[in-house]
Design a protein around this motif. Structure first.
Motif, PDB file in Angstrom:
ATOM      1  N   LEU A   1      37.416  36.301  36.142  1.00 47.42           N
ATOM      2  CA  LEU A   1      38.423  36.469  37.188  1.00 47.42           C
ATOM      3  C   LEU A   1      39.548  37.359  36.683  1.00 47.42           C
ATOM      4  O   LEU A   1      40.046  37.154  35.581  1.00 47.42           O
ATOM      5  CB  LEU A   1      39.053  35.118  37.535  1.00 47.42           C
ATOM      6  CG  LEU A   1      38.368  34.198  38.522  1.00 47.42           C
ATOM      7  CD1 LEU A   1      39.233  32.980  38.742  1.00 47.42           C
ATOM      8  CD2 LEU A   1      38.086  34.873  39.822  1.00 47.42           C
ATOM      9  N   THR A   2      39.942  38.332  37.495  1.00 49.28           N
ATOM     10  CA  THR A   2      41.114  39.148  37.201  1.00 49.28           C
ATOM     11  C   THR A   2      41.906  39.306  38.489  1.00 49.28           C
ATOM     12  O   THR A   2      41.326  39.262  39.581  1.00 49.28           O
ATOM     13  CB  THR A   2      40.732  40.551  36.665  1.00 49.28           C
ATOM     14  OG1 THR A   2      39.781  41.137  37.550  1.00 49.28           O
ATOM     15  CG2 THR A   2      40.176  40.497  35.274  1.00 49.28           C
ATOM     16  N   THR A   3      43.213  39.465  38.371  1.00 45.13           N
ATOM     17  CA  THR A   3      44.022  39.698  39.565  1.00 45.13           C
ATOM     18  C   THR A   3      43.648  41.059  40.138  1.00 45.13           C
ATOM     19  O   THR A   3      43.484  42.027  39.395  1.00 45.13           O
ATOM     20  CB  THR A   3      45.529  39.646  39.230  1.00 45.13           C
ATOM     21  OG1 THR A   3      45.774  40.491  38.116  1.00 45.13           O
ATOM     22  CG2 THR A   3      45.978  38.233  38.918  1.00 45.13           C
ATOM     23  N   GLY A   4      43.480  41.115  41.453  1.00 47.70           N
ATOM     24  CA  GLY A   4      43.038  42.354  42.091  1.00 47.70           C
ATOM     25  C   GLY A   4      43.062  42.243  43.590  1.00 47.70           C
ATOM     26  O   GLY A   4      43.842  41.487  44.166  1.00 47.70           O
ATOM     27  N   GLU A   5      42.152  42.995  44.245  1.00 47.62           N
ATOM     28  CA  GLU A   5      42.167  43.045  45.706  1.00 47.62           C
ATOM     29  C   GLU A   5      40.973  42.353  46.364  1.00 47.62           C
ATOM     30  O   GLU A   5      40.689  42.581  47.531  1.00 47.62           O
ATOM     31  CB  GLU A   5      42.292  44.492  46.208  1.00 47.62           C
ATOM     32  CG  GLU A   5      41.139  45.405  45.853  1.00 47.62           C
ATOM     33  CD  GLU A   5      41.330  46.154  44.537  1.00 47.62           C
ATOM     34  OE1 GLU A   5      40.389  46.872  44.159  1.00 47.62           O
ATOM     35  OE2 GLU A   5      42.377  46.013  43.901  1.00 47.62           O
ATOM     36  N   GLY A   6      40.250  41.508  45.639  1.00 47.30           N
ATOM     37  CA  GLY A   6      39.199  40.704  46.259  1.00 47.30           C
ATOM     38  C   GLY A   6      37.789  41.251  46.121  1.00 47.30           C
ATOM     39  O   GLY A   6      36.918  40.898  46.906  1.00 47.30           O
ATOM     40  N   LEU A   7      37.540  42.112  45.142  1.00 46.69           N
ATOM     41  CA  LEU A   7      36.194  42.641  44.925  1.00 46.69           C
ATOM     42  C   LEU A   7      35.328  41.597  44.217  1.00 46.69           C
ATOM     43  O   LEU A   7      35.754  40.998  43.235  1.00 46.69           O
ATOM     44  CB  LEU A   7      36.242  43.897  44.062  1.00 46.69           C
ATOM     45  CG  LEU A   7      36.663  45.191  44.750  1.00 46.69           C
ATOM     46  CD1 LEU A   7      37.031  46.233  43.726  1.00 46.69           C
ATOM     47  CD2 LEU A   7      35.554  45.690  45.639  1.00 46.69           C
ATOM     48  N   VAL A   8      34.116  41.387  44.738  1.00 48.73           N
ATOM     49  CA  VAL A   8      33.171  40.462  44.102  1.00 48.73           C
ATOM     50  C   VAL A   8      31.931  41.255  43.723  1.00 48.73           C
ATOM     51  O   VAL A   8      31.248  41.813  44.589  1.00 48.73           O
ATOM     52  CB  VAL A   8      32.788  39.295  45.052  1.00 48.73           C
ATOM     53  CG1 VAL A   8      31.833  38.348  44.366  1.00 48.73           C
ATOM     54  CG2 VAL A   8      34.025  38.550  45.515  1.00 48.73           C
ATOM     55  N   THR A   9      31.655  41.341  42.408  1.00 53.05           N
ATOM     56  CA  THR A   9      30.459  42.035  41.940  1.00 53.05           C
ATOM     57  C   THR A   9      29.580  41.068  41.164  1.00 53.05           C
ATOM     58  O   THR A   9      30.075  40.278  40.362  1.00 53.05           O
ATOM     59  CB  THR A   9      30.811  43.237  41.037  1.00 53.05           C
ATOM     60  OG1 THR A   9      31.623  42.783  39.966  1.00 53.05           O
ATOM     61  CG2 THR A   9      31.530  44.325  41.795  1.00 53.05           C
ATOM     62  N   VAL A  10      28.278  41.130  41.440  1.00 53.03           N
ATOM     63  CA  VAL A  10      27.299  40.288  40.764  1.00 53.03           C
ATOM     64  C   VAL A  10      26.301  41.212  40.087  1.00 53.03           C
ATOM     65  O   VAL A  10      25.634  42.009  40.751  1.00 53.03           O
ATOM     66  CB  VAL A  10      26.582  39.354  41.767  1.00 53.03           C
ATOM     67  CG1 VAL A  10      25.621  38.425  41.049  1.00 53.03           C
ATOM     68  CG2 VAL A  10      27.578  38.543  42.576  1.00 53.03           C
ATOM     69  N   ASN A  11      26.188  41.117  38.762  1.00 46.44           N
ATOM     70  CA  ASN A  11      25.316  41.982  37.968  1.00 46.44           C
ATOM     71  C   ASN A  11      25.524  43.465  38.318  1.00 46.44           C
ATOM     72  O   ASN A  11      24.566  44.206  38.560  1.00 46.44           O
ATOM     73  CB  ASN A  11      23.847  41.579  38.125  1.00 46.44           C
ATOM     74  CG  ASN A  11      23.544  40.278  37.420  1.00 46.44           C
ATOM     75  OD1 ASN A  11      24.365  39.706  36.711  1.00 46.44           O
ATOM     76  ND2 ASN A  11      22.345  39.772  37.629  1.00 46.44           N
ATOM     77  N   LYS A  12      26.790  43.870  38.379  1.00 46.93           N
ATOM     78  CA  LYS A  12      27.218  45.254  38.657  1.00 46.93           C
ATOM     79  C   LYS A  12      26.816  45.757  40.035  1.00 46.93           C
ATOM     80  O   LYS A  12      26.763  46.961  40.282  1.00 46.93           O
ATOM     81  CB  LYS A  12      26.728  46.203  37.562  1.00 46.93           C
ATOM     82  CG  LYS A  12      27.341  45.875  36.215  1.00 46.93           C
ATOM     83  CD  LYS A  12      26.868  46.796  35.131  1.00 46.93           C
ATOM     84  CE  LYS A  12      27.537  46.387  33.818  1.00 46.93           C
ATOM     85  NZ  LYS A  12      26.846  46.863  32.658  1.00 46.93           N
ATOM     86  N   LYS A  13      26.540  44.838  40.964  1.00 49.68           N
ATOM     87  CA  LYS A  13      26.246  45.191  42.357  1.00 49.68           C
ATOM     88  C   LYS A  13      27.230  44.452  43.256  1.00 49.68           C
ATOM     89  O   LYS A  13      27.667  43.351  42.910  1.00 49.68           O
ATOM     90  CB  LYS A  13      24.817  44.762  42.738  1.00 49.68           C
ATOM     91  CG  LYS A  13      23.721  45.548  42.088  1.00 49.68           C
ATOM     92  CD  LYS A  13      22.383  45.060  42.588  1.00 49.68           C
ATOM     93  CE  LYS A  13      21.230  45.727  41.863  1.00 49.68           C
ATOM     94  NZ  LYS A  13      19.934  45.177  42.275  1.00 49.68           N
ATOM     95  N   PRO A  14      27.547  45.008  44.429  1.00 51.21           N
ATOM     96  CA  PRO A  14      28.411  44.268  45.357  1.00 51.21           C
ATOM     97  C   PRO A  14      27.737  42.963  45.797  1.00 51.21           C
ATOM     98  O   PRO A  14      26.504  42.875  45.836  1.00 51.21           O
ATOM     99  CB  PRO A  14      28.573  45.217  46.544  1.00 51.21           C
ATOM    100  CG  PRO A  14      28.104  46.541  46.087  1.00 51.21           C
ATOM    101  CD  PRO A  14      27.185  46.324  44.929  1.00 51.21           C
ATOM    102  N   LEU A  15      28.547  41.967  46.133  1.00 50.77           N
ATOM    103  CA  LEU A  15      28.034  40.649  46.532  1.00 50.77           C
ATOM    104  C   LEU A  15      27.007  40.753  47.659  1.00 50.77           C
ATOM    105  O   LEU A  15      25.950  40.128  47.604  1.00 50.77           O
ATOM    106  CB  LEU A  15      29.201  39.756  46.978  1.00 50.77           C
ATOM    107  CG  LEU A  15      28.840  38.381  47.527  1.00 50.77           C
ATOM    108  CD1 LEU A  15      28.334  37.475  46.422  1.00 50.77           C
ATOM    109  CD2 LEU A  15      30.031  37.745  48.218  1.00 50.77           C
ATOM    110  N   GLU A  16      27.295  41.591  48.673  1.00 51.58           N
ATOM    111  CA  GLU A  16      26.417  41.724  49.843  1.00 51.58           C
ATOM    112  C   GLU A  16      25.063  42.321  49.476  1.00 51.58           C
ATOM    113  O   GLU A  16      24.067  42.066  50.140  1.00 51.58           O
ATOM    114  CB  GLU A  16      27.085  42.589  50.928  1.00 51.58           C
ATOM    115  CG  GLU A  16      28.321  41.977  51.541  1.00 51.58           C
ATOM    116  CD  GLU A  16      29.560  42.063  50.652  1.00 51.58           C
ATOM    117  OE1 GLU A  16      29.630  42.956  49.761  1.00 51.58           O
ATOM    118  OE2 GLU A  16      30.458  41.212  50.827  1.00 51.58           O
TER     119      GLU A  16
END
Length: 130
Positions: A21-36
């Motif tokens: 977790l880092t402070t930011g704007e809400g980006l979620v990445t899983v294994n260097k890919k976007p969550l979707e």
């Protein structure tokens, strides 16, 4: 909170997720890919982001996940568990609502081992009387 990086480890079945977790704007990445892209099923996307909603930090923290092992459902559960643990570390006031929602509890259910003489954990070969 200052630019902090906190980690949480989540497990479910055979899947292990390392969540940062880092402070930011809400980006979620899983294994260097976007969550979707990594979890194309909407139900799994919702399950992964549930701890963020309960803590009320959606859009305020960036989540970077590395997940290995298991299937897609187990991985989604592991990410949810790891994210909840990281959020509990991020702000101790989040711990109680996350605990009440059941996100900090490790699901102990695992696949049962195969026993000798059987085809699977409990499935026996067909019985023939004569």
């Amino acid at each position: 909170m200052a630019e902090a990086m906190l980690q949480g480890t989540g497990r479910r079945k055979n899947a292990i997720a390392r969540v940062r977790l880092t402070t930011g704007e809400g980006l979620v990445t899983v294994n260097k890919k976007p969550l979707e892209q990594y979890f194309p099923i909407k139900v799994m996307q919702a399950a992964v982001t549930q701890p963020l909603e309960v803590a009320g930090v959606q859009g305020k923290v960036d989540v970077d996940v590395t997940v290995i092992g298991g299937g897609i459902a187990g991985q989604a559960g592991a990410v949810k568990h790891g994210l909840a643990r990281a959020l509990a570390r991020f702000d101790p006031s989040f711990r109680l609502p996350l605990k009440k929602a059941g996100f900090l509890t490790r699901d102990p259910r695992m696949k049962e081992r195969r026993k000798y003489g059987l085809k699977k954990a409990r499935k026996a070969p067909q019985f023939s009387k004569r």
